[in-house]
Design an enzyme around this catalytic site. Structure first.
Site, mmCIF file in Angstrom:
data_model
loop_
_atom_site.group_PDB
_atom_site.id
_atom_site.type_symbol
_atom_site.label_atom_id
_atom_site.label_comp_id
_atom_site.label_asym_id
_atom_site.label_seq_id
_atom_site.Cartn_x
_atom_site.Cartn_y
_atom_site.Cartn_z
ATOM 1 N N LYS A 97 0.856 -1.195 0.000
ATOM 2 C CA LYS A 97 0.000 0.000 0.000
ATOM 3 C C LYS A 97 0.880 1.228 0.000
ATOM 4 O O LYS A 97 2.032 1.190 0.452
ATOM 5 C CB LYS A 97 -0.908 0.028 1.226
ATOM 6 C CG LYS A 97 -2.202 0.792 1.004
ATOM 7 C CD LYS A 97 -3.199 -0.009 0.178
ATOM 8 C CE LYS A 97 -4.509 0.729 0.019
ATOM 9 N NZ LYS A 97 -5.518 -0.070 -0.687
ATOM 10 N N ASP A 137 -6.515 4.428 -5.319
ATOM 11 C CA ASP A 137 -7.210 4.267 -4.045
ATOM 12 C C ASP A 137 -7.914 5.606 -3.779
ATOM 13 O O ASP A 137 -8.255 6.321 -4.714
ATOM 14 C CB ASP A 137 -6.217 3.890 -2.940
ATOM 15 C CG ASP A 137 -6.890 3.307 -1.704
ATOM 16 O OD1 ASP A 137 -7.347 2.163 -1.772
ATOM 17 O OD2 ASP A 137 -6.973 4.010 -0.686
#
Length: 409
Positions: A97, A137
């Site tokens: 991430k 995202d």
């Protein structure tokens, strides 16, 4: 929260203590400074992160978010959840991430491009098709992925579309990627209702979140004639027990409008907190993490919760919902459509052969529904929640990979 979830599942499945220690740590965390010369001539330095939780089963995979609330701990947790998600779906990928601490709404397009390109340059040594493949995202989109791909490709001297997913179709993106998480949510909701012998057509649905995930699942349900009685964005939500006209709301959103400013006397304005406790059949939290917690879990008033966001329910709330017999479909399967089609995009880029939308939807449904069946059956067999069953499958698969590879040196 992510660590606590590991503890709960490890105890249930009798996981080796050494494996548990291994899984509670991330492989690597990179913190970078991102200097940007702003349009007014002043220099601002932003902080960015890229975290690999595990690459034991394959390259890291996970999004990049631009948000003023991003922290290293948050990115570590999100990377951990990506590991479970990819392992659960049995994809040959690990968990990663990234994020930048910035409010992108306060940047011009040129400033946003500079920020994206410099961030990519700073993390370039730990990303790549065989290392770690970023994706969109919160507050990132296909254009930002295009800039990231361009920076990486320019440094390598050739076009490498497989470095990121969620790109525009014209430069190696996949059809169906933007709506993938919403479409995946729908397949899971269908499978859940079939298992529970529940009539989806007559259900009342509440959705927290009106971005890519919330907006897409809302549109899919609305077009299939399913009643959405409340929906919210960051400013709050609109409620009508007779059902919301989603088509008009989507037009309003796409023109930059917030729901708090939408003028229609037939709708009642509610806060995001109030929205979560509205009486409904299916509640879809599709905003941010920690929304259903100790303070409101007793007031949740639905039959099913299907997690569109990552980590919207805390472990303490999970226990309350279990006691109250509210079925929670966890994020690692409910919103896995995005990473699944990201994987399809990655495969298409590597092979330079692109699929039609029908194949994307067929493959997506096949993977998600078969995985959900596996989770549901294990939950019944072991008398545990769907979340614990999903984690048991994911962690068992990952633990076996660690055992087979061993600990270097």
């Amino acid at each position: 929260m992510a660590k606590k979830q590991i503890d709960i599942v490890a105890e249930k499945m009798g996981l080796d203590e050494n494996i548990k220690k291994y899984l509670k740590k991330v492989e690597r965390s990179l913190i970078v400074s991102i200097p940007v010369l702003m349009d007014n001539g002043n220099l601002k330095v932003f902080e960015g992160y890229r975290v690999h939780h595990s690459t034991v089963r394959g390259p890291g995979k996970g999004g990049v978010r631009f948000s003023p609330n991003v922290t290293l701990d948050e990115v570590k947790a999100l990377a951990t959840w990506m590991t479970w998600k990819n392992s659960l779906l049995n994809l040959p990928l690990g968990g990663a991430k990234g994020g930048v601490c910035v409010d992108p709404t306060k940047l011009s397009r040129r400033e946003l491009e500079k920020l994206t390109r410099r961030y990519t340059a700073e993390i370039i040594n730990i990303i790549g098709p065989d290392i770690d493949i970023p994706a969109p995202d919160i507050n990132t989109n296909p254009q930002i992925m295009a800039w990231m791909m361009d920076v990486y490709s320019m440094q390598k001297g050739r076009s490498i579309p497989g470095v990121v997913t969620g790109k525009p179709i014209e430069i190696g993106g996949s059809v169906g990627r933007e709506s993938a998480t919403g479409m995946g949510l729908f397949y899971i909701i269908e499978a859940l209702c079939e298992k529970e012998d529940w009539n989806l057509k007559s259900s009342k649905v509440v959705i927290q979140g009106f971005g890519n995930v919330g907006g897409n699942i809302a549109q899919i349900l609305y077009e299939k004639g399913i009643k959405i009685i409340a929906i919210s964005d960051v400013s709050g939500g609109l409620y009508d027990k007779e059902g919301i006209n989603l088509k008009k709301l989507l037009e309003w959103r796409d023109n930059g409008g917030l729901l708090r400013d939408y003028m229609d006397e037939s709708y009642e304005f509610v806060s995001n907190e109030e929205l979560l406790t509205i009486n409904c059949d299916i509640l879809i939290p599709a905003a941010i993490e920690n929304q259903i917690n100790l303070s409101n879990a007793e007031d949740i008033n639905c039959k099913f919760i299907v997690e569109g966001a990552n980590g919207p329910t805390t472990p303490e709330a999970d226990e309350i919902l279990r006691r109250r017999k509210i079925i929670v479909v966890p994020d690692i399967i409910a919103n896995a459509g995005g990473v699944c089609v990201s994987y399809f995009e990655y495969i298409q880029d590597i092979h330079s052969y692109f699929w039609k939308l029908e194949r994307i939807h067929h493959e997506l449904k096949n993977i998600l529904v078969s995985t959900f069946d596996e989770i549901y059956n294990l939950a019944k067999k072991e008398r545990v929640t769907l979340r614990i069953a999903a984690y048991m499958i994911a962690i068992k698969r990952l633990a076996r990979a660690i055992e087979l590879r061993g600990i270097f040196p």
